[in-house]
Design a protein around this motif. Structure first.
Motif, PDB file in Angstrom:
ATOM      1  N   UNK A  49       0.887  -1.232  -0.012  1.00 47.59           N
ATOM      2  CA  UNK A  49       0.083  -0.020  -0.116  1.00 47.59           C
ATOM      3  C   UNK A  49       0.773   1.388   0.206  1.00 47.59           C
ATOM      4  N   UNK A  50       0.411   2.108  -0.518  1.00 44.93           N
ATOM      5  CA  UNK A  50       0.922   3.257  -0.677  1.00 44.93           C
ATOM      6  C   UNK A  50       1.192   3.962   0.755  1.00 44.93           C
ATOM      7  N   UNK A  51       1.912   4.878   1.010  1.00 47.88           N
ATOM      8  CA  UNK A  51       2.086   5.553   2.146  1.00 47.88           C
ATOM      9  C   UNK A  51       2.238   7.027   2.026  1.00 47.88           C
ATOM     10  N   UNK A 102      -7.032   3.517   0.537  1.00 46.59           N
ATOM     11  CA  UNK A 102      -6.112   2.494   0.608  1.00 46.59           C
ATOM     12  C   UNK A 102      -5.567   2.430  -0.783  1.00 46.59           C
ATOM     13  N   UNK A 103      -4.452   2.475  -1.239  1.00 37.75           N
ATOM     14  CA  UNK A 103      -4.228   2.101  -2.616  1.00 37.75           C
ATOM     15  C   UNK A 103      -2.837   1.403  -2.643  1.00 37.75           C
ATOM     16  N   UNK A 104      -2.993   0.565  -3.300  1.00 38.39           N
ATOM     17  CA  UNK A 104      -1.669  -0.192  -3.551  1.00 38.39           C
ATOM     18  C   UNK A 104      -0.722   0.265  -4.686  1.00 38.39           C
ATOM     19  N   UNK A 105       0.514   0.361  -4.438  1.00 36.97           N
ATOM     20  CA  UNK A 105       1.566   1.130  -5.255  1.00 36.97           C
ATOM     21  C   UNK A 105       1.732   0.102  -6.442  1.00 36.97           C
ATOM     22  N   UNK A 154      -0.698  11.405  -2.846  1.00 37.79           N
ATOM     23  CA  UNK A 154      -0.352  10.731  -1.544  1.00 37.79           C
ATOM     24  C   UNK A 154       1.054  10.656  -1.624  1.00 37.79           C
ATOM     25  N   UNK A 155       1.703  11.485  -0.753  1.00 39.34           N
ATOM     26  CA  UNK A 155       3.123  11.812  -0.787  1.00 39.34           C
ATOM     27  C   UNK A 155       3.361  12.430  -2.160  1.00 39.34           C
ATOM     28  N   UNK A 156       4.407  11.798  -2.869  1.00 34.16           N
ATOM     29  CA  UNK A 156       4.796  12.614  -4.195  1.00 34.16           C
ATOM     30  C   UNK A 156       3.915  12.049  -5.332  1.00 34.16           C
TER      31      UNK A 156
END
Lengths: 292, 570
Positions: free
Chosen positions: B337-339, B359-362, B378-380
């Protein structure tokens, strides 16, 4: 006014009475024997008339000249000598005594009339009127000065203006000397009729003040009548004053006119001068007095 | 007090006078008349008279409440204005009047110096706006008349708070019993379109009204029989009927009362703009397309490409021919998952939406350019991208992740975002739309904005369709609104009809007269205004000297007389 003052005024009046006297000789009298010519025949030396002789007549009175001419006995008639009758009426209302000067002049005139009447041998009666109150006074009350307290001590008269001359029982053929300032409303004819009733002869002496005849009022005043209660505000200006003086003159002119109709002399006697001067001013000319 | 013996003679001098004794006594008194003259002069000085300057001008601004309820009290407005103008004029010799209404979008009613012309302009004015806040107009008025000018706000409902800008308030309202139509809805029953209208009695007493329906049919406008309505105090009643099948337009009319605006309900058959959608999503994502088509309003499935508005796709990311919603597919599995922080930049499509539980997978990540608008980070990593073709202006909403490998479909934000996007596309679509509008409602009409394209034209129609009025909208900076009077209208661009509507008065606040009453609140007048319009008496020094001279002469008169004639005291 105390006894001493009254005595002094009496003396002054007496002194004037020796110079001036009441005009009694001009009147034809009837009545008791006195020094004045009566209306009927009497034992004076004044020839009056003729009549035929009747047994018992005094032969000293036979007219011998007429007998020489006619051969008839005629009697001379002479006037009787009688005593005059005088009624002295004093107006004792408050206005006669409301100032010392006027009170003194009233007293002097009253004394003068009384003394003149006594000296003339007159049958004198004295009457005092205060509004509708009438009081006869004995002569000794006057000469003893007791009269002043009796007269001035009385309460104010009821609200009547004219003198109640009808309350006096005048004697016939009398001289009625009225001492009054004549300061009351009404036609003078009625009082003059009363004064001259029954062949009476009226002589009026009216004391007055210069402050009454010729006042010097100007501005706002609260006047009070000397004889009544109550205050009367007035504003006096020149025009009003002139009207007052005119009314004053007209008032006495009316009295003179009416008195003349009744052959009554009216003498206004100033209270601002000595008595003799005041009497000489108008009384002799008016015929109210004669010189001794 | 003086005692005298000749009072009776004094009384004889009092003459009768028609004016009374005191007047006669006063007549000849010079000091008294001098003193009276002095008293008059002193009074004149104390009064402090001021003279009006011939060229002084008072600026007056009168603001009329634009709200439609004022139409009931129009006669009172005229009467109140005629009475108010002299008070506002004050001591000035001339006046300059601005007559405006509280709605700042409306032009001023009159400006000038003539009261008569102002009244004539007022006769042509009609109040038909909704409730408006007069503060802006009062501020403009104060800037026009200056701090010494007078402002009056005329309304039908007294204000709760002190009016700003030192404004006088004149409330001329009264309780007026009113019944009116408050709203309408439609329901399709088979082939019949059912209309439902709400009628409300705003007054505190029972009211009786009648209503009828009339519609257009060829050259006629037949109507139904009158039907009665008995409404209790405050009661709301629903009336309904079938929209005549053969008619394009119909109208519901209540019997007249004092307030006429809400007695008429024009109706047209609602026809929203459709959005033609096609889905080419793979098997794994096909359900998304089905759910979008079945859940979102005014979407129709379209198979013909030339009529397609929106394409749901997994492969195409460039919106050249039509709009796109892109759901990419990633066949890889077990990606972490992406953080990182989930951030949504400010945008109308994502405004107010919460993505923190996403919640998303990378997995697959599509490239993006600087011209793209990132809707969610989400993040960058950009999660949702909005792309627009620079030439065709078509838009693409790109989900930069495999939505099937996330919990995005369980997020309400996702559904709202998709709905907003579809509505935005439908709104921007240049096509015919028919709906009910409210009077003065702002309208956003999608139209051709190219330089050589025709201007928009607004036409008002009668029930039978006859054109009553035509207005051309200027191209730049113009706000299009529905007409201010109930009726029918259409908006066209060239030969293309873009919008047809029936507009009705729907502001229930204006239909309710229970708060209307009369009141007056006068503002404090400025003393400086009085000074500006008047001048003091310049001769006051002369009057003062004259008073002293008069008193001196009067004193001389009285003192001279008192010396010459002192009253005799007996």
């Amino acid at each position: 006014m105390n006894v001493d003052q009254l005595t002094a005024l009496y003396a002054q009046a007496s002194a004037c009475a020796e110079r001036l006297t009441l005009p009694l000789r001009n009147q034809v009298w009837r009545g008791m024997a006195g020094e004045f010519q009566g209306a009927g025949t009497g034992s004076s030396t004044d020839f009056q008339d003729h009549r035929a002789y009747a047994p018992g007549d005094d032969p000293r009175h036979i007219n011998w000249q007429a007998y020489a001419r006619t051969g008839n006995y005629t009697m001379k008639m002479y006037r009787e000598e009688v005593r005059p009758v005088i009624d002295i009426i004093l107006d004792a209302s408050e206005s006669m005594f409301f100032t010392p000067e006027k009170a003194a002049r009233t007293v002097e005139l009253f004394y003068f009339a009384t003394i003149s009447a006594i000296r003339a041998g007159a049958a004198t009666q004295i009457h005092v009127l205060k509004g509708d109150q009438y009081t006869p006074l004995p002569i000794d009350a006057v000469t003893s000065h007791r009269w002043y307290e009796q007269v001035t001590g009385k309460n104010k008269a009821a609200d009547t203006q004219n003198l109640a001359l009808d309350k006096i029982q005048f004697r016939g053929n009398a001289v009625r000397i009225l001492i009054s300032d004549l300061l009351f409303e009404g036609d003078p004819t009625l009082p003059m009729k009363l004064l001259t009733a029954q062949q009476g002869k009226a002589i009026l002496f009216a004391p007055y003040l210069r402050a009454e005849s010729d006042p010097e009022w100007s501005g706002n005043y609260e006047f009070a009548d000397a004889e009544k209660s109550g205050e009367h505000p007035h504003r006096i200006e020149t025009h009003t004053l002139n009207l007052y003086k005119k009314a004053y003159s007209s008032h006495f002119a009316q009295w003179h006119s009416v008195a003349k109709r009744f052959s009554a002399p009216v003498a206004r006697v100033s209270a601002d001068k000595p008595l003799l001067d005041a009497l000489n001013e108008e009384s002799i000319k008016a015929g109210a007095l004669t010189i001794q | 007090m003086e005692i005298i013996s000749t009072l009776f003679l004094l009384k004889q001098t009092q003459r009768e006078s028609s004016s009374g004794r005191k007047f006669e006594n006063l007549r000849g008194s010079i000091p008294l008349w001098l003193q009276l003259l002095a008293v008059i002069l002193v009074t004149w000085l104390l009064v402090q008279p001021r003279y009006v300057k011939a060229k002084s001008t008072q600026r007056i601004a009168i603001i009329l409440d634009s709200s439609a309820s004022m139409s009931v009290f129009k006669q009172q407005i005229t009467t109140s204005l005629i009475q108010e103008i002299p008070r506002l004029t004050g001591a000035a010799a001339n006046i300059e009047i601005w007559l405006m209404e509280s709605d700042t979008t409306k032009p001023k009613i009159y400006q000038g110096t003539s009261t008569r012309e102002m009244i004539a302009a007022l006769d042509q004015w009609n109040a038909n706006s909704g409730a408006t806040d007069p503060s802006n107009t009062l501020r403009i008025a104060r800037s026009l008349v200056g701090k010494e000018g007078a402002i009056t706000y005329i309304t039908d409902t007294p204000l709760d708070s002190t009016p700003p800008y030192n404004t006088s308030i004149l409330a001329i309202g009264s309780h007026v019993p009113n019944c009116g139509i408050t709203g309408v809805s439609f329901e399709q029953r088979g082939e019949d379109l059912i209309w439902k209208a709400l009628v409300k009695n705003y007054s505190d007493s029972a009211q009786q009204r009648t209503w009828y329906l009339e519609y257009s049919q060829k050259d006629q406008t037949p109507r139904t029989k009158d039907r009665s309505l008995n409404l209790k105090a405050g009661q709301i009643v629903t009336i309904q009927g079938v929209f005549p099948n053969e008619a394009e337009r119909c109208q519901i009319t209540l019997s007249d009362d004092a307030f006429l605006l809400d007695n008429t309900l024009p109706l047209v058959r609602p026809l929203p703009k459709p959005l033609h959608v096609n889905s080419s999503l793979p098997e794994k994502l096909r359900s998304i397309g089905t759910r979008i088509l079945s859940s979102f309003p005014n979407l129709t499935e379209e198979l013909e490409t030339n009529r397609l508005d929106l394409q749901l796709t997994s492969t195409d990311t460039t919106p050249i021919n039509h709009h796109l919603i892109v759901f990419p597919e990633d066949r890889s599995t077990s990606r972490p998952y992406l953080t990182g922080n989930i951030v949504a930049p400010k945008n109308a499509l994502t405004d107010g939406l919460n993505w923190q539980t996403l919640l998303i997978r990378d997995n697959i990540s599509l490239p993006y350019s600087e011209a793209d608008t990132i809707l969610l980070w989400q993040g960058e990593r950009p999660l949702i991208i909005l792309r627009q073709d620079p030439v065709e202006k078509h838009k693409a909403l790109i989900f930069n992740f495999d939505i099937s490998q996330s919990n995005a479909l369980k997020q309400p934000s996702t559904a709202v975002l998709l709905l907003r996007f579809c509505e935005q596309l439908r709104h921007d679509k240049i096509a015919l739309e028919t709906r009910i509008t409210e009077t003065d409602e702002p309208l956003q009409i999608a139209h051709n904005k190219e330089a050589n394209s025709p201007l928009l034209t607004i036409r008002s129609h009668s029930l039978s369709g006859e054109t009553l009025d035509t207005t051309t909208v200027q191209r730049y900076g113009s706000d299009i609104t529905a007409p201010s009077q109930p009726g029918f209208f259409s908006i066209t661009q060239g030969e293309t009809t873009l919008f047809t509507s029936a507009t009705y008065f729907a502001d229930t606040r204006e239909a309710d007269f229970s708060l209307c009453q009369s009141d007056q609140i006068y503002a404090a007048t400025a003393a400086s205004a009085e000074d500006r319009h008047t001048r003091e008496d310049h001769y006051w020094r002369i009057w003062g000297f004259l008073i002293l001279a008069i008193l001196t002469v009067s004193w001389w008169f009285t003192s001279t007389k008192s010396k010459e004639s002192r009253p005799v005291s007996t």
